[in-house]
Enzyme design. Sequence first.
Site, PDB file in Angstrom:
ATOM      1  N   HIS A   1      33.235  12.539  28.140  1.00 17.45           N
ATOM      2  CA  HIS A   1      31.932  12.153  28.692  1.00 17.45           C
ATOM      3  C   HIS A   1      32.145  11.031  29.697  1.00 17.45           C
ATOM      4  CE1 HIS A   1      32.520   9.301  25.418  1.00 17.45           C
ATOM      5  NE2 HIS A   1      31.496   8.566  25.842  1.00 17.45           N
TER       6      HIS A   1
ATOM      7  N   HIS B   1      30.881   7.919  30.080  1.00 10.80           N
ATOM      8  CA  HIS B   1      30.780   6.490  29.820  1.00 10.80           C
ATOM      9  C   HIS B   1      32.052   5.803  30.320  1.00 10.80           C
ATOM     10  CE1 HIS B   1      27.366   6.587  26.609  1.00 10.80           C
ATOM     11  NE2 HIS B   1      26.909   6.329  27.808  1.00 10.80           N
TER      12      HIS B   1
ATOM     13  N   ASP C   1      34.080   3.493  29.352  1.00  8.54           N
ATOM     14  CA  ASP C   1      35.281   3.270  28.544  1.00  8.54           C
ATOM     15  C   ASP C   1      36.101   4.537  28.362  1.00  8.54           C
ATOM     16  OD1 ASP C   1      33.073   4.165  27.001  1.00  8.54           O
ATOM     17  OD2 ASP C   1      33.997   3.480  25.135  1.00  8.54           O
ATOM     18  N   HIS C   2      35.629   5.634  28.945  1.00 13.78           N
ATOM     19  CA  HIS C   2      36.373   6.897  28.874  1.00 13.78           C
ATOM     20  C   HIS C   2      36.819   7.400  30.248  1.00 13.78           C
ATOM     21  CE1 HIS C   2      35.442   7.836  24.551  1.00 13.78           C
ATOM     22  NE2 HIS C   2      34.552   6.895  24.811  1.00 13.78           N
TER      23      HIS C   2
ATOM     24  N   HIS D   1      25.481  12.607  21.616  1.00 21.76           N
ATOM     25  CA  HIS D   1      25.706  11.239  22.062  1.00 21.76           C
ATOM     26  C   HIS D   1      24.589  10.870  23.038  1.00 21.76           C
ATOM     27  CE1 HIS D   1      28.029   7.657  22.402  1.00 21.76           C
ATOM     28  NE2 HIS D   1      28.387   7.832  23.668  1.00 21.76           N
TER      29      HIS D   1
ATOM     30  N   ASP E   1      32.734  10.852  21.862  1.00 22.80           N
ATOM     31  CA  ASP E   1      31.802  10.049  21.068  1.00 22.80           C
ATOM     32  C   ASP E   1      30.685  10.941  20.543  1.00 22.80           C
ATOM     33  OD1 ASP E   1      33.402   8.061  21.985  1.00 22.80           O
ATOM     34  OD2 ASP E   1      31.820   6.897  22.963  1.00 22.80           O
TER      35      ASP E   1
ATOM     36  N   HIS F   1      38.608   4.900  18.352  1.00 22.26           N
ATOM     37  CA  HIS F   1      37.363   4.403  18.946  1.00 22.26           C
ATOM     38  C   HIS F   1      36.691   3.391  18.022  1.00 22.26           C
ATOM     39  CE1 HIS F   1      33.343   4.587  20.953  1.00 22.26           C
ATOM     40  NE2 HIS F   1      34.076   4.896  22.019  1.00 22.26           N
TER      41      HIS F   1
END
Length: 314
Positions: free
Chosen positions: A63, A65, A67-68, A140, A211, A269
């Site tokens: 996804h 976001h 942090d990914h 998510h 996530d 995570h």
Amino acid sequence: MELYFLGTNAGVPTLQRNVTSIGLRMLDERRALWLFDCGEGTQHQILSSPLKLSKLEKIFITHLHGDHVFGLPGLLSSRAYQGGTTPLTVYGPPGTERMVTTVMELSQSRINYELKIVEHTGGLLFEDESFIVESALLEHRIDSYGYRITEKDRPGSLDQVKLAEYGLKPGPLFGRLKRGETITLDDGRAVRPEDVLGAPKRGKVITILGDTRPCANVLPLAKHADVLVHEATFMDDLADTAHEYYHSTAKQAAEAARAADVGELIMTHFSSRYKDEEQLQPLLEEAKAVFPNSRLANEHQLIPVIHHQNGSQL
């Protein structure tokens, strides 16, 4: 195959842990690297690892976001400087191509290899003679996907006793039999692969989830997988917080592993509130109480992917 964890923290990097990225290293004849997510600092983590960007073949984004994905443009730009000239495919949810191309264009980054971006909304993403990759939507705050990687069954080993009975010696004919071809001997006898091959070697199955809070698609993605990589952002005393922010607890990850009858659960995570390995131990204990074959992912840890009968027998 081997899993290598380049980042295991949720949200932001800390002094102890980087944000999410997982390498899947293919050994034997493929000798390729697949990457799952590419959080900020991933390329720096790779410099301290046995992974080689020149071997990178595919990147799967769960996804969008930060942090990914915030490490993705930098890694794509740097790959050519580290010997990466072969084609590279990035798979990700809608918006992946716009994000990558915008950054590359505005920064005037140039790459000298073929880059293909495949946006998807789940389903069958890739299949060749060795692997199948499937994906499904999770639950998510934004669209987040899980990936199921299935290694196809491989031919069994050649039976040396049976080969000798046919008078066969090492050479090109062995390869033809391994490829499933029937051969004809000088005396006219036909030798079929099944005459000289042992039972097929079952391929491994790996499930890597983005996530998510508990949802229906986790089960089909993870069913009977040898390894399930599942987020475990919080302990179960924060289950309400996990639900509110669309995450899972260690206990919920273990419940998913048990329901899917997987071989091994690897949790990752982790919230920054768990600052070190000692503070992560209660998450592991919580998971093991539900699914004994659970472990915490440690950064720069290489984990061989092995066959398991199933989770309930371990």
